[in-house]
Design a protein around this motif. Structure first.
Motif, PDB file in Angstrom:
ATOM      1  N   ILE A 187       0.872  -1.185   0.000  1.00  0.00           N
ATOM      2  CA  ILE A 187       0.000   0.000   0.000  1.00  0.00           C
ATOM      3  C   ILE A 187       0.910   1.236   0.000  1.00  0.00           C
ATOM      4  O   ILE A 187       1.683   1.440   0.928  1.00  0.00           O
ATOM      5  CB  ILE A 187      -0.938   0.013   1.240  1.00  0.00           C
ATOM      6  CG1 ILE A 187      -1.773  -1.274   1.262  1.00  0.00           C
ATOM      7  CG2 ILE A 187      -1.828   1.248   1.246  1.00  0.00           C
ATOM      8  CD1 ILE A 187      -2.528  -1.498   2.546  1.00  0.00           C
ATOM      9  N   PRO A 188       0.843   2.063  -1.043  1.00  0.00           N
ATOM     10  CA  PRO A 188       1.773   3.205  -1.129  1.00  0.00           C
ATOM     11  C   PRO A 188       1.737   4.136   0.084  1.00  0.00           C
ATOM     12  O   PRO A 188       2.733   4.768   0.415  1.00  0.00           O
ATOM     13  CB  PRO A 188       1.314   3.927  -2.393  1.00  0.00           C
ATOM     14  CG  PRO A 188       0.635   2.906  -3.210  1.00  0.00           C
ATOM     15  CD  PRO A 188      -0.009   1.975  -2.240  1.00  0.00           C
ATOM     16  N   PHE A 189       0.577   4.224   0.761  1.00  0.00           N
ATOM     17  CA  PHE A 189       0.477   5.102   1.941  1.00  0.00           C
ATOM     18  C   PHE A 189       1.371   4.609   3.081  1.00  0.00           C
ATOM     19  O   PHE A 189       2.024   5.388   3.769  1.00  0.00           O
ATOM     20  CB  PHE A 189      -0.972   5.146   2.452  1.00  0.00           C
ATOM     21  CG  PHE A 189      -1.890   5.897   1.543  1.00  0.00           C
ATOM     22  CD1 PHE A 189      -1.924   7.282   1.571  1.00  0.00           C
ATOM     23  CD2 PHE A 189      -2.706   5.226   0.661  1.00  0.00           C
ATOM     24  CE1 PHE A 189      -2.764   7.983   0.728  1.00  0.00           C
ATOM     25  CE2 PHE A 189      -3.552   5.917  -0.188  1.00  0.00           C
ATOM     26  CZ  PHE A 189      -3.574   7.301  -0.159  1.00  0.00           C
ATOM     27  N   THR A 190       1.389   3.302   3.280  1.00  0.00           N
ATOM     28  CA  THR A 190       2.117   2.737   4.416  1.00  0.00           C
ATOM     29  C   THR A 190       3.520   2.253   4.042  1.00  0.00           C
ATOM     30  O   THR A 190       4.357   2.047   4.914  1.00  0.00           O
ATOM     31  CB  THR A 190       1.321   1.553   5.024  1.00  0.00           C
ATOM     32  OG1 THR A 190       0.862   0.738   3.946  1.00  0.00           O
ATOM     33  CG2 THR A 190       0.135   2.028   5.828  1.00  0.00           C
ATOM     34  N   MET A 191       3.760   2.120   2.734  1.00  0.00           N
ATOM     35  CA  MET A 191       5.036   1.565   2.247  1.00  0.00           C
ATOM     36  C   MET A 191       6.285   2.236   2.869  1.00  0.00           C
ATOM     37  O   MET A 191       7.181   1.535   3.345  1.00  0.00           O
ATOM     38  CB  MET A 191       5.072   1.632   0.715  1.00  0.00           C
ATOM     39  CG  MET A 191       6.227   0.931   0.038  1.00  0.00           C
ATOM     40  SD  MET A 191       7.691   1.929  -0.136  1.00  0.00           S
ATOM     41  CE  MET A 191       7.257   3.079  -1.384  1.00  0.00           C
ATOM     42  N   PRO A 192       6.361   3.589   2.913  1.00  0.00           N
ATOM     43  CA  PRO A 192       7.596   4.184   3.442  1.00  0.00           C
ATOM     44  C   PRO A 192       7.845   3.916   4.925  1.00  0.00           C
ATOM     45  O   PRO A 192       8.971   4.095   5.405  1.00  0.00           O
ATOM     46  CB  PRO A 192       7.402   5.689   3.185  1.00  0.00           C
ATOM     47  CG  PRO A 192       5.980   5.883   2.923  1.00  0.00           C
ATOM     48  CD  PRO A 192       5.454   4.609   2.387  1.00  0.00           C
ATOM     49  N   PHE A 193       6.813   3.485   5.662  1.00  0.00           N
ATOM     50  CA  PHE A 193       6.995   3.263   7.101  1.00  0.00           C
ATOM     51  C   PHE A 193       7.349   1.808   7.432  1.00  0.00           C
ATOM     52  O   PHE A 193       7.672   1.498   8.572  1.00  0.00           O
ATOM     53  CB  PHE A 193       5.711   3.656   7.853  1.00  0.00           C
ATOM     54  CG  PHE A 193       5.317   5.081   7.627  1.00  0.00           C
ATOM     55  CD1 PHE A 193       6.102   6.115   8.127  1.00  0.00           C
ATOM     56  CD2 PHE A 193       4.177   5.408   6.909  1.00  0.00           C
ATOM     57  CE1 PHE A 193       5.755   7.449   7.916  1.00  0.00           C
ATOM     58  CE2 PHE A 193       3.822   6.726   6.694  1.00  0.00           C
ATOM     59  CZ  PHE A 193       4.612   7.746   7.197  1.00  0.00           C
ATOM     60  N   VAL A 194       7.238   0.939   6.421  1.00  0.00           N
ATOM     61  CA  VAL A 194       7.512  -0.486   6.666  1.00  0.00           C
ATOM     62  C   VAL A 194       8.976  -0.789   6.355  1.00  0.00           C
ATOM     63  O   VAL A 194       9.541  -0.260   5.403  1.00  0.00           O
ATOM     64  CB  VAL A 194       6.587  -1.373   5.775  1.00  0.00           C
ATOM     65  CG1 VAL A 194       6.809  -2.850   6.072  1.00  0.00           C
ATOM     66  CG2 VAL A 194       5.133  -1.020   5.984  1.00  0.00           C
ATOM     67  N   LYS A 195       9.562  -1.641   7.183  1.00  0.00           N
ATOM     68  CA  LYS A 195      10.978  -2.003   6.961  1.00  0.00           C
ATOM     69  C   LYS A 195      11.094  -3.196   5.997  1.00  0.00           C
ATOM     70  O   LYS A 195      10.174  -3.999   5.907  1.00  0.00           O
ATOM     71  CB  LYS A 195      11.633  -2.349   8.287  1.00  0.00           C
ATOM     72  CG  LYS A 195      11.866  -1.098   9.120  1.00  0.00           C
ATOM     73  CD  LYS A 195      12.997  -1.265  10.104  1.00  0.00           C
ATOM     74  CE  LYS A 195      13.417   0.070  10.661  1.00  0.00           C
ATOM     75  NZ  LYS A 195      12.323   0.866  11.221  1.00  0.00           N
ATOM     76  N   GLY A 196      12.204  -3.265   5.292  1.00  0.00           N
ATOM     77  CA  GLY A 196      12.476  -4.403   4.404  1.00  0.00           C
ATOM     78  C   GLY A 196      11.596  -4.436   3.171  1.00  0.00           C
ATOM     79  O   GLY A 196      11.122  -5.500   2.770  1.00  0.00           O
ATOM     80  N   VAL A 197      11.369  -3.271   2.590  1.00  0.00           N
ATOM     81  CA  VAL A 197      10.525  -3.208   1.383  1.00  0.00           C
ATOM     82  C   VAL A 197      11.328  -3.668   0.161  1.00  0.00           C
ATOM     83  O   VAL A 197      12.457  -3.225  -0.051  1.00  0.00           O
ATOM     84  CB  VAL A 197      10.011  -1.759   1.166  1.00  0.00           C
ATOM     85  CG1 VAL A 197       9.246  -1.643  -0.146  1.00  0.00           C
ATOM     86  CG2 VAL A 197       9.123  -1.339   2.317  1.00  0.00           C
ATOM     87  N   GLY A 198      10.724  -4.551  -0.636  1.00  0.00           N
ATOM     88  CA  GLY A 198      11.416  -5.067  -1.819  1.00  0.00           C
ATOM     89  C   GLY A 198      11.119  -4.250  -3.067  1.00  0.00           C
ATOM     90  O   GLY A 198      10.496  -3.178  -2.994  1.00  0.00           O
ATOM     91  N   ILE A 199      11.553  -4.791  -4.207  1.00  0.00           N
ATOM     92  CA  ILE A 199      11.401  -4.042  -5.466  1.00  0.00           C
ATOM     93  C   ILE A 199       9.925  -3.968  -5.899  1.00  0.00           C
ATOM     94  O   ILE A 199       9.468  -2.920  -6.355  1.00  0.00           O
ATOM     95  CB  ILE A 199      12.284  -4.685  -6.569  1.00  0.00           C
ATOM     96  CG1 ILE A 199      13.742  -4.368  -6.267  1.00  0.00           C
ATOM     97  CG2 ILE A 199      11.918  -4.156  -7.954  1.00  0.00           C
ATOM     98  CD1 ILE A 199      14.747  -4.945  -7.214  1.00  0.00           C
TER      99      ILE A 199
END
Lengths: 243, 211
Positions: free
Chosen positions: A195-207
């Motif tokens: 979810i683009p809204f929460t993506m920057p706050f989550v750790k270990g985001v992949g491609i």
């Protein structure tokens, strides 16, 4: 294509010059950077503060151009999407530089506690996080651009910023308190990455989650460009609908 | 050259104009004359591709340079910086743009104000800067929405001098105005617009009729 890149870069350069003239904005950025460097491990919180700060500056920039009708002159030369993209690029460059600085300081601080052999690995993780947050910053700024493009009056613009701020703050708290809110943290984290809204706050985001955010940004900016052109002349006027 | 083919524009189910057609050849100045509220600005915005026409199309031999009626300027920007920014947006190289801006500022007695913030200048000076920002790259197709409103006679003469120079270089120029009086000596033809149709009148013919 080359001309488009050139125009976007020129708009970004012009926007950066305008930013440096706003002393309060630069002062706030400086204070926030110092706070973020001296308080490592709270990058999500500072990310939110930086994006809110940039959102207000972007909002002010779009509003002043719409109010003074300078926007009409600009869009007779190039498309509104390029104008918005150029403005967002300016803030993205600022964010990237600051984020890089904060992460370099964080890595340098970590060296006191971990072995030097971990340095490449830690640096890579931090570097990746810079890109994830950069994309998150651009996503929220494109939402601001959309809100500012759609608004007919100043108060409407402020309202749209308020809604975006609420979305960002709630996303931050949802991710921060994942364990308390949901039972299955791992599953929720995996979902929230997309979810683009929460993506920057989550750790270990992949491609793949980053690609989802990237597509969302392109879609929002394209749509904002169309809306900007259509709604520009309604700014400060009573409701009129185009046939 | 600019050719307008059967363009129609509607706002809020009200037809502003329909099936408007005309063309301006190279090296000509035409004036679009109409009363207030008829739809001059909407027509010019449509030709400049700011509004999308509901039907019909506009064919232009070069990128259209457009001076809007409600002219905004970045008041917190310096004169030279703004003109350089605009010149580069219009595709000029930085070095060439700097020389051109210096020449224009000298010609229009604005050189000593090059480092001034636009907001600190008088209204007359700001109008000159707006005009310069449109002619900076010697455009081949130029659309000016009431360029002489609020301009004194001295500056009017300067502006005309510049427009005639552009015309001699082959530019197609369209100017909007309320009346034909001041324009008969400079314009080649008049496009009399009543909101529904456009009638083209030759400048000489109009001068004879007026006498």
């Amino acid at each position: 294509m080359i001309n488009s890149i050139r125009i976007i870069w020129l708009v970004a350069k012009n926007e950066m010059k305008q930013m440096f003239r706003q002393r309060l904005f630069v002062f706030l950025l400086f204070i926030l950077t110092i706070c973020a460097i001296s308080d490592p491990g709270k990058e999500n919180l500072y990310f939110m503060f930086f994006v809110l700060n940039f959102s207000m500056a972007l909002f002010r920039s779009i509003a002043s151009e719409k109010e003074s009708r300078l926007a009409e002159y600009y869009i007779s030369i190039f498309s509104p999407t390029k104008l918005l993209l150029g403005k967002i690029k300016a803030y993205a460059i600022f964010f990237f530089v600051i984020s890089l600085l904060i992460n370099i300081c964080a890595v340098a601080g970590l060296l006191r506690f971990v072995d030097v052999s971990f340095l490449p690995c830690v640096s890579m993780l931090c570097g990746w996080q810079v890109f994830v947050q950069l994309l998150g910053c651009v996503f929220y700024l494109s939402l601001v651009a959309f809100g500012a493009s759609y608004s007919r009056v100043h108060t409407e613009m402020q309202g749209s910023i308020f809604v975006i701020a609420i979305l960002m703050v709630s996303s931050y708290f949802v991710v921060e308190n994942l364990a308390d809110i949901f039972g299955n943290v791992l599953l929720c984290e995996t979902l929230l990455k997309y979810i683009p809204f929460t993506m920057p706050f989550v750790k270990g985001v992949g491609i793949l989650p980053m690609c989802v955010s990237f597509v969302a940004i392109i879609f929002i900016l394209k749509f904002s460009g169309k809306i900007y052109k259509k709604r520009l002349f309604y700014y400060g006027k009573n409701k009129i609908t185009e046939g | 050259m600019i050719r307008v083919n059967n363009i129609t524009k509607t706002f809020a189910e009200r037809e502003i104009f329909s099936n408007v057609s005309f063309s301006i050849p190279d090296a000509k100045i035409y004036a679009l004359v109409a009363d207030n509220g008829v739809g001059k600005t909407t027509l010019l915005r449509t030709i400049a591709n700011i509004y999308n026409a509901d039907s019909g199309n506009v064919v232009s031999s070069a990128k259209v340079s457009y001076l809007p009626e409600e002219r905004g300027l970045p008041l917190e920007q310096k004169v030279f910086d703004f003109l350089l920014f605009v010149a580069q947006l219009r595709g000029m190289r930085k070095k060439i743009a700097k020389t051109r801006i210096t020449d224009l500022l000298k010609k229009y007695s604005l050189f000593e104000f090059a480092d001034f913030y636009i907001g600190n200048l008088s209204k007359g000076m700001q109008q000159k800067i707006q005009f310069l920002s449109v002619i900076i790259d010697n455009p081949k197709v130029l659309i000016l929405d009431e360029p002489f409103s609020g301009i004194d006679e001295k500056n009017k003469e300067l502006f005309w001098e510049e427009l005639l120079e552009l015309k001699n270089n082959g530019a197609s120029i369209l100017i909007s105005a309320h009346k034909t009086d001041d324009l008969t000596h400079f314009c080649d033809a008049f496009l009399l617009f009543d909101g529904k149709s456009i009638e083209m009148v030759d400048s000489l013919q109009l001068q004879v009729e007026q006498k």
